[in-house]
Motif scaffolding. Structure first.
Motif, PDB file in Angstrom:
ATOM      1  N   THR A 228     -46.425 -21.202 -41.846  1.00 15.50           N
ATOM      2  CA  THR A 228     -46.294 -22.747 -41.340  1.00 15.50           C
ATOM      3  C   THR A 228     -45.538 -22.745 -39.649  1.00 15.50           C
ATOM      4  N   ALA A 229     -46.654 -22.384 -38.686  1.00 17.23           N
ATOM      5  CA  ALA A 229     -46.692 -22.478 -37.600  1.00 17.23           C
ATOM      6  C   ALA A 229     -46.868 -23.826 -37.632  1.00 17.23           C
ATOM      7  N   VAL A 230     -47.770 -24.629 -38.190  1.00 19.16           N
ATOM      8  CA  VAL A 230     -48.290 -26.015 -37.737  1.00 19.16           C
ATOM      9  C   VAL A 230     -46.716 -27.239 -38.049  1.00 19.16           C
ATOM     10  N   VAL A 231     -45.512 -26.369 -38.467  1.00 19.86           N
ATOM     11  CA  VAL A 231     -44.390 -27.288 -38.873  1.00 19.86           C
ATOM     12  C   VAL A 231     -43.016 -26.478 -37.829  1.00 19.86           C
ATOM     13  N   ALA A 232     -43.236 -25.593 -37.215  1.00 19.43           N
ATOM     14  CA  ALA A 232     -42.536 -24.423 -36.868  1.00 19.43           C
ATOM     15  C   ALA A 232     -42.917 -23.692 -35.371  1.00 19.43           C
ATOM     16  N   ASP A 233     -41.868 -23.570 -33.837  1.00 18.77           N
ATOM     17  CA  ASP A 233     -42.394 -23.040 -33.224  1.00 18.77           C
ATOM     18  C   ASP A 233     -42.441 -21.886 -33.002  1.00 18.77           C
ATOM     19  N   ASN A 234     -43.614 -21.066 -31.613  1.00 20.49           N
ATOM     20  CA  ASN A 234     -43.457 -19.923 -31.767  1.00 20.49           C
ATOM     21  C   ASN A 234     -42.745 -19.014 -30.803  1.00 20.49           C
ATOM     22  N   PRO A 235     -41.945 -17.877 -30.427  1.00 19.89           N
ATOM     23  CA  PRO A 235     -41.444 -18.021 -28.927  1.00 19.89           C
ATOM     24  C   PRO A 235     -42.218 -17.095 -28.307  1.00 19.89           C
ATOM     25  N   VAL A 236     -42.935 -16.437 -29.581  1.00 20.92           N
ATOM     26  CA  VAL A 236     -44.056 -15.481 -28.246  1.00 20.92           C
ATOM     27  C   VAL A 236     -44.844 -16.440 -27.390  1.00 20.92           C
ATOM     28  N   TRP A 237     -45.051 -17.645 -27.241  1.00 18.52           N
ATOM     29  CA  TRP A 237     -45.599 -18.505 -26.272  1.00 18.52           C
ATOM     30  C   TRP A 237     -44.746 -19.164 -25.431  1.00 18.52           C
ATOM     31  N   ARG A 238     -43.608 -18.832 -25.569  1.00 19.58           N
ATOM     32  CA  ARG A 238     -43.353 -19.167 -24.641  1.00 19.58           C
ATOM     33  C   ARG A 238     -43.226 -18.066 -23.914  1.00 19.58           C
ATOM     34  N   LEU A 239     -42.954 -16.503 -24.220  1.00 21.24           N
ATOM     35  CA  LEU A 239     -42.685 -15.937 -23.782  1.00 21.24           C
ATOM     36  C   LEU A 239     -44.270 -15.233 -22.267  1.00 21.24           C
ATOM     37  N   LEU A 240     -45.151 -15.929 -23.358  1.00 27.71           N
ATOM     38  CA  LEU A 240     -46.592 -15.563 -23.050  1.00 27.71           C
ATOM     39  C   LEU A 240     -46.203 -16.867 -21.269  1.00 27.71           C
ATOM     40  N   HIS A 241     -46.045 -17.818 -21.183  1.00 27.61           N
ATOM     41  CA  HIS A 241     -46.088 -18.384 -20.741  1.00 27.61           C
ATOM     42  C   HIS A 241     -45.488 -18.368 -19.616  1.00 27.61           C
ATOM     43  N   ALA A 242     -44.006 -17.789 -20.230  1.00 24.33           N
ATOM     44  CA  ALA A 242     -43.228 -17.427 -18.397  1.00 24.33           C
ATOM     45  C   ALA A 242     -43.295 -16.630 -17.886  1.00 24.33           C
ATOM     46  N   MET A 243     -44.198 -15.051 -18.881  1.00 24.96           N
ATOM     47  CA  MET A 243     -44.760 -14.178 -18.111  1.00 24.96           C
ATOM     48  C   MET A 243     -46.221 -14.467 -17.550  1.00 24.96           C
ATOM     49  N   ALA A 244     -46.699 -16.073 -17.574  1.00 24.87           N
ATOM     50  CA  ALA A 244     -47.907 -16.332 -16.628  1.00 24.87           C
ATOM     51  C   ALA A 244     -47.550 -16.214 -15.662  1.00 24.87           C
ATOM     52  N   THR A 245     -46.317 -17.464 -15.267  1.00 30.28           N
ATOM     53  CA  THR A 245     -45.763 -17.527 -13.982  1.00 30.28           C
ATOM     54  C   THR A 245     -45.579 -16.736 -12.924  1.00 30.28           C
ATOM     55  N   MET A 246     -45.566 -15.742 -13.102  1.00 28.99           N
ATOM     56  CA  MET A 246     -45.027 -14.626 -12.388  1.00 28.99           C
ATOM     57  C   MET A 246     -46.310 -13.658 -11.100  1.00 28.99           C
ATOM     58  N   THR A 247     -47.935 -13.534 -12.067  1.00 33.89           N
ATOM     59  CA  THR A 247     -48.758 -13.306 -11.521  1.00 33.89           C
ATOM     60  C   THR A 247     -50.064 -14.020 -11.653  1.00 33.89           C
ATOM     61  N   ASP A 248     -51.246 -13.431 -10.662  1.00 33.01           N
ATOM     62  CA  ASP A 248     -51.884 -14.185 -10.854  1.00 33.01           C
ATOM     63  C   ASP A 248     -52.782 -14.046 -12.083  1.00 33.01           C
ATOM     64  N   ALA A 249     -54.202 -14.186 -13.025  1.00 32.68           N
ATOM     65  CA  ALA A 249     -54.866 -13.857 -13.746  1.00 32.68           C
ATOM     66  C   ALA A 249     -55.181 -12.311 -13.345  1.00 32.68           C
ATOM     67  N   SER A 250     -55.164 -12.118 -12.409  1.00 39.08           N
ATOM     68  CA  SER A 250     -55.816 -10.254 -12.408  1.00 39.08           C
ATOM     69  C   SER A 250     -54.155  -9.806 -12.744  1.00 39.08           C
ATOM     70  N   GLY A 251     -53.091 -10.065 -12.622  1.00 43.95           N
ATOM     71  CA  GLY A 251     -51.712  -8.976 -12.474  1.00 43.95           C
ATOM     72  C   GLY A 251     -51.397  -8.558 -11.531  1.00 43.95           C
ATOM     73  N   ARG A 252     -52.282  -8.899 -10.415  1.00 45.53           N
ATOM     74  CA  ARG A 252     -52.390  -8.208  -8.919  1.00 45.53           C
ATOM     75  C   ARG A 252     -51.168  -8.697  -7.441  1.00 45.53           C
TER      76      ARG A 252
END
Length: 487
Positions: A228-252
């Motif tokens: 059903t992902a073709v028609v429904a949103d997945n909150p995991v992507w939302r969390l991953l993008h939120a987390m990605a704003t907190m550090t650079d790609a290395s996490g350092r």
């Protein structure tokens, strides 16, 4: 015969009963992660405290599954010592045990003539009961203690001590009278050396959750099929993008400007602290950092660290540097086996921030909240599991001096940590009440707290103390602390 010798004789005469008291508390399971036996263990501890001579002892319910225990030994003295401890233990785990994990057997084991075997024997039921044993011998012999003692024991330390603040609030007026905070622990290693820690980083332990309930997007109230992902949103992507704003790609590199400004400065080294730090650096020189830095495991070694530097520099960075860590990510099915093709309704990241800063932990959490909101992630929920500030006790304080002088009397070598990477309520509330804090610092050895076959030594091998020596040490430590307090 002196009072002190009479107390020692009482310990020796009652040693079997003292070992039995440790066995009794170890036999009661109290696994906070599984909510197993918590109220039952709190009740057992209350009875043990009453038997040890506490004038007050009660289970403290703060509306969750992890009751605390309050007790007092009040003899009307000017000085009160605040005892911190916890009765919850780790899960048994998946590693094989050679004996039943809650047997509490007193047996030869690990090369020692006798140990108490079982989960919680070393961390932290055994050390707390050993302290109670020593206090009971003083009271039985002299009728009183040289200081008052207030105990506030928690049942959720392994979950981040989220409810300890509520426990403190219940007894704040009593605890505010304390002159120092002490926690009995297994602080002696197999060589006989004692570990002492003077400071702890602040600990901020939070969960960040993205959910379909918060956004109205995706399945509501449960997981659906991944087709059903073709028609429904997945909150995991939302969390991953939120987390990605907190550090650079290395996490350092921290990309939250307010938080980066808090984490960057290093604490000034106090004049009394410099020789302690230099001694730590000297002890680490030329060694493998995997065997020096607490929390690293030689059997799971780090081959390349964030920066290429000597072991002593890595150790100093460990002690004084700040970190923002993701300790867990979970979404969808997390049980045994597999349940494939899911589109979940929530996703959670468990994070811990460890920092030495005068900015309060609550304000640091507010920085994370402001960042998420500013990045458009107002729907990401933050659940606070722990929010404890850093604190360091001066080596010149009466509690630390009493400990060092008593260790000298017993001929115990020691390693003094100016700061440790861990943190918790024992440091935070010492700061709140402006009193020195010490965890451990005495001759008591236990091992295997995080794996199978946990044990506490009750008959030593010449290098490691037995229970009678440990209890004598606690007696002498209490009297020396009282003397330095002018009691």
């Amino acid at each position: 015969m002196s009072d002190r010798q009479a107390i020692y004789d009482h310990i020796d005469a009652n040693l079997d009963a003292h070992v039995a008291a440790i066995q009794s508390i170890v036999r009661q399971p109290s696994v906070s992660l599984e909510k197993l036996g918590m109220r039952e263990c709190a009740a057992v501890l209350v009875e043990s405290m009453k038997a040890a001579g506490c004038t007050e002892a009660e289970v403290v319910d703060v509306g969750d599954d992890y009751p605390g225990v309050w007790a007092a030994m009040d003899f009307g003295k000017p000085t009160t010592l605040f005892i911190y401890g916890h009765y919850d233990v780790r899960p048994v785990g998946t590693e094989a045990w050679t004996h039943a994990p809650f047997s509490g057997e007193a047996i030869p084991f690990g090369g020692f003539p006798k140990v108490v075997f079982g989960r919680g024997a070393a961390a932290q039921k055994g050390p707390l009961q050993a302290w109670l044993n020593a206090m009971s011998s003083i009271i039985a012999t002299t009728g009183e203690l040289p200081v008052n003692i207030a105990y506030l024991i928690e049942g959720a330390e392994l979950l981040g001590s989220a409810n300890y603040g509520k426990l403190v609030e219940r007894y704040r007026d009593r605890l505010a009278k304390a002159s120092a905070l002490y926690g009995p622990k297994t602080a002696q290693d197999a060589s006989g050396a004692i570990s002492m820690t003077l400071g702890y980083k602040g600990l901020i332990y939070i969960e960040l959750t993205a959910s379909t309930a918060a956004t109205g997007l995706g399945p509501q109230g449960g997981s659906v099929h991944s087709a059903t992902a073709v028609v429904a949103d997945n909150p995991v992507w939302r969390l991953l993008h939120a987390m990605a704003t907190m550090t650079d790609a290395s996490g350092r590199e921290i990309r939250i400007p307010e938080l980066a400004a808090v984490m960057a400065p290093l604490k000034p080294i106090e004049p009394w602290e410099r020789p302690v730090l230099d001694a730590m650096r000297a002890s680490a020189a030329g060694k493998d950092a995997n065997g020096v830095i607490p929390g690293l495991l030689p059997n799971f070694p780090v081959r390349q660290f964030k920066e290429e530097m000597s072991t002593e520099d890595l150790l100093e960075r460990y002690m004084y540097g700040a970190s923002f860590n993701i300790s867990g990510l979970r979404s969808g099915y997390t049980g045994p086996g597999s349940k494939s093709f899911l589109l979940p309704d929530s996703a959670t990241a468990t994070c811990d921030i460890r920092v030495i800063s005068e900015v309060p932990a609550d304000e640091i959490i507010a920085m994370v909240r402001r960042h998420l909101d500013g990045q458009g992630f107002t729907d990401i929920a933050i659940k606070v599991l722990a929010a404890y500030d850093w604190y360091q006790s001066s080596i010149e304080s009466n509690l630390l001096q009493a400990t060092l002088k008593t260790l000298d009397d017993y001929g115990c070598p020691r390693t003094i940590w100016p700061v440790q990477g861990f943190g918790g309520p024992w440091a935070h509330y010492a700061k709140v009440f402006d009193i020195p804090s010490l965890q451990g610092g005495g001759p008591l050895h236990g091992a295997r707290m995080a794996t199978s076959d946990e044990f506490l030594v009750v008959e030593g091998d010449g290098k490691v103390a037995g229970l009678a020596t440990t209890e004598r040490f606690y007696v002498d430590l209490l009297y020396r602390f009282a003397a330095l307090q002018g009691e």
